[in-house]
Design a protein around this motif. Structure first.
Motif, mmCIF file in Angstrom:
data_model
loop_
_atom_site.group_PDB
_atom_site.id
_atom_site.type_symbol
_atom_site.label_atom_id
_atom_site.label_comp_id
_atom_site.label_asym_id
_atom_site.label_seq_id
_atom_site.Cartn_x
_atom_site.Cartn_y
_atom_site.Cartn_z
ATOM 1 N N UNK A 95 0.737 -1.146 0.020
ATOM 2 C CA UNK A 95 -0.073 0.111 -0.007
ATOM 3 C C UNK A 95 1.042 1.308 0.054
ATOM 4 N N UNK B 232 3.875 1.265 -1.042
ATOM 5 C CA UNK B 232 4.588 1.446 -2.458
ATOM 6 C C UNK B 232 3.667 1.955 -3.488
ATOM 7 N N UNK B 233 2.688 1.461 -3.545
ATOM 8 C CA UNK B 233 1.628 1.866 -4.491
ATOM 9 C C UNK B 233 1.484 3.411 -4.576
ATOM 10 N N UNK B 234 1.210 3.957 -3.489
ATOM 11 C CA UNK B 234 1.020 5.354 -3.232
ATOM 12 C C UNK B 234 2.446 6.245 -3.462
ATOM 13 N N UNK B 235 3.334 5.770 -2.824
ATOM 14 C CA UNK B 235 4.880 6.296 -3.146
ATOM 15 C C UNK B 235 5.027 6.373 -4.682
ATOM 16 N N UNK B 236 4.620 5.241 -5.328
ATOM 17 C CA UNK B 236 5.119 5.330 -6.741
ATOM 18 C C UNK B 236 4.358 6.079 -7.670
ATOM 19 N N UNK B 237 3.296 6.399 -7.028
ATOM 20 C CA UNK B 237 2.306 7.526 -7.863
ATOM 21 C C UNK B 237 2.938 9.165 -7.453
ATOM 22 N N UNK B 238 3.621 9.134 -6.657
ATOM 23 C CA UNK B 238 4.214 10.632 -6.155
ATOM 24 C C UNK B 238 3.707 11.054 -5.099
ATOM 25 N N UNK B 239 2.623 10.208 -4.388
ATOM 26 C CA UNK B 239 2.368 10.939 -3.007
ATOM 27 C C UNK B 239 3.505 10.939 -2.153
ATOM 28 N N UNK B 240 3.439 11.925 -1.331
ATOM 29 C CA UNK B 240 4.849 12.016 -0.343
ATOM 30 C C UNK B 240 4.210 10.942 0.776
ATOM 31 N N UNK C 185 1.052 12.552 2.790
ATOM 32 C CA UNK C 185 -0.099 12.170 2.018
ATOM 33 C C UNK C 185 -0.380 10.610 1.880
#
Ligand SMILES: Nc1ncnc2c1ncn2[C@@H]1O[C@H](COP(=O)(O)OP(=O)(O)O)[C@@H](O)[C@H]1O
Ligand SMILES: [Mg+2]
Lengths: 247, 233
Positions: B133, B135-143, B146
């Protein structure tokens, strides 16, 4: 004529976990619109390499150049860079508490700062491309594995990345669902997307890939056109692996 | 057994615990106590849980000095009996120039204790969310912030609801400790009335007030638990 500039490049890339050196000096370069398959035995470092490409994993040495930018440089905003490098995971990793549309729009709204209606419009367009328009309001747990993975692909595509990384996108799927995901990837490929794919779907690799790179024990042992790697591997380790997976 | 003797015992019982005259006389005081207990309880629930959540989020940055501080804070507050902290704050702090009303001390101490428990509960919830979860978020650019706000906490909350509800109820019941530092909550009103009247009726009124107050809270807690458990991941 100019030779095209690589969009993504790894130079002597190294990664250690404690004393275990998982990547032992990887040199790799990816041209725009290229589709490269990364194959190799389990534990050879394929996932780690892919995750170094967007710095989900911090390399312990070497360089990653993305679109002319050194990703390891301290003044790079990694979050902006990551928006240009889409990633698709073996376990899909959809957000279970959000609807399909919200899964796709979260980063659009919070990072790209698009307003809701614009983000929703993009989500609709992406869902159409992966053939799941009617699932816009569903929750991930209402979808099959194949549908979840297509949503995950749509989520990555929505940010209009310059490169997409796929880590065994079909390995967690029931065999009858693999085809639908490969079909979406083929469409992406046809649209000119630049892709690095870790996968052992040999037939797909043969049909779609420009190049196959074989990894073993933290090194890229051999790379070449799919036909050359699968039918006529030069290295002993490649030969053993290819005969293993084609059995 | 003699009927008249049983009858007089029954009279004695109602006289001691349900004296109508005293009920009339002290219901106003008890009502005031209920109001104050409610005020403190609501304040404690909000500040305690908010602070606990904030601490758990801070901890997720895994910045060593902050994490050492949070661990110490949590362990100390969880090991001290609440009464000790209340007395210490109420009688000790004025000597170093911090004079606070009983109300403020009660609010502050109970909030900090609830925050300590809530932090642990939220942290366990955060740790229970799969790495994918993040990794998915960070890989889309969320800090980091966020990711924790939009992806991790909303999922973690589900598993924290049950333990958090139990803990919150346990700690809000500790508002009764305010009686020792003169906060006019239910128990304080009841025991003052008891010593004036020499009769246990006000205490019984207090007990009933607690039941009336907390049964709905327990029921709401159960409702929240089932509501949040509905969708499996
Ligand atoms: N976070 C980690 N901590 C320690 N070792 C790891 C970690 N991630 C991967 N490894 C190790 O690195 C090696 C390569 O893993 P990985 O890149 O996942 O290989 P592949 O994807 O080719 O199967 C394995 O030996 C694995 O155990
Ligand atoms: Mg892997």
């Amino acid at each position: 004529m100019d030779t095209p500039q690589p969009i993504l490049e790894a130079q002597d890339l190294r990664k250690s976990f404690g004393t275990l050196e998982v990547l032992q000096g990887i040199n790799f370069s990816l041209l725009p619109q290229e589709m490269v398959f990364l194959i190799g035995p389990s534990g050879s470092g394929k996932s780690t390499l892919l995750r170094c490409f967007n710095r989900l994993e911090e390399p312990t040495g070497g360089k990653i150049i993305f679109d002319g930018v050194d990703l390891m440089s301290p003044d790079v905003n990694i979050n902006t860079m990551r928006q240009q490098i889409g990633m698709v995971f073996q376990q899909f990793n959809l957000y279970p508490h959000l609807s399909v549309t919200k899964n796709i729009t979260l980063a659009l709204r919070k990072v790209s700062k698009k307003d809701s209606s614009e983000a929703d419009e993009i989500a609709r367009e992406m869902l159409k491309r992966v053939g799941l328009e009617e699932k816009a309001n569903a929750h991930p747990d209402e979808l099959s594995g194949g549908q979840q993975q297509r949503v995950a692909i749509a989520r990555a595509m929505a940010l209009e990345p310059k490169v997409m990384l796929f880590d065994e996108p079909t390995s967690a799927l029931d065999p009858e669902l693999v085809g639908s995901v490969l079909q979406v990837m083929q469409k992406l490929r046809d649209s000119g997307m630049t892709m690095v794919v870790v996968s052992h779907e040999m037939r797909f690799a043969r049909d779609a890939a420009d190049r196959v790179a074989f990894m073993s024990e933290g090194q890229i042992v051999e790379e070449g056109e799919p036909g050359a790697i699968f039918e006529n591997p030069q290295q002993k380790r490649t030969q053993d692996f290819v005969s293993e997976i084609s059995r | 057994m003699n009927t008249s003797e049983t009858f007089s015992r029954w009279d004695l019982f109602t006289e001691t615990f349900f004296n109508q005259r005293l009920i009339d006389e002290y219901s106003g005081a008890i009502a005031k106590g209920i109001l104050i207990t409610c005020e403190i309880a609501v304040l404690v629930v909000f500040t305690g849980i908010a602070l606990g959540l904030l601490l758990a989020m801070l901890r997720s940055y895994r910045f060593l000095p902050i994490n050492v501080f949070i661990s110490c804070f949590v362990d100390i507050l969880r090991s001290l009996p609440p009464l000790v902290l209340i007395l210490l704050a109420y009688f000790g702090l004025p000597s170093i120039g911090f004079s606070m009303s009983g109300f403020l001390v009660l609010w502050l101490v109970l909030s900090l204790i609830l925050a300590a428990f809530a932090e642990e509960i939220f942290w366990a919830g955060i740790l229970s969310i799969r790495r994918g979860q993040w990794e998915a978020a960070r890989s889309t650019g969320l800090g980091h912030t966020q990711t924790i706000v939009y992806v991790i906490i909303p999922q973690a909350i589900r598993m924290t609801v049950a333990p958090l509800t139990n803990r919150t109820i346990a700690i809000t019941k500790n508002t009764a400790l305010g009686t020792v530092i003169g906060v006019g909550e239910i128990l304080n009103q009841a025991s003052t009335a008891q010593s004036f009247s020499g009769n246990a009726t006000p205490l019984m009124m207090g007990a009933i007030a607690y039941i009336v107050l907390f049964i709905p809270v327990v029921a709401i807690g159960r409702w929240i638990e089932t509501r949040f458990a509905w969708r499996r991941i």
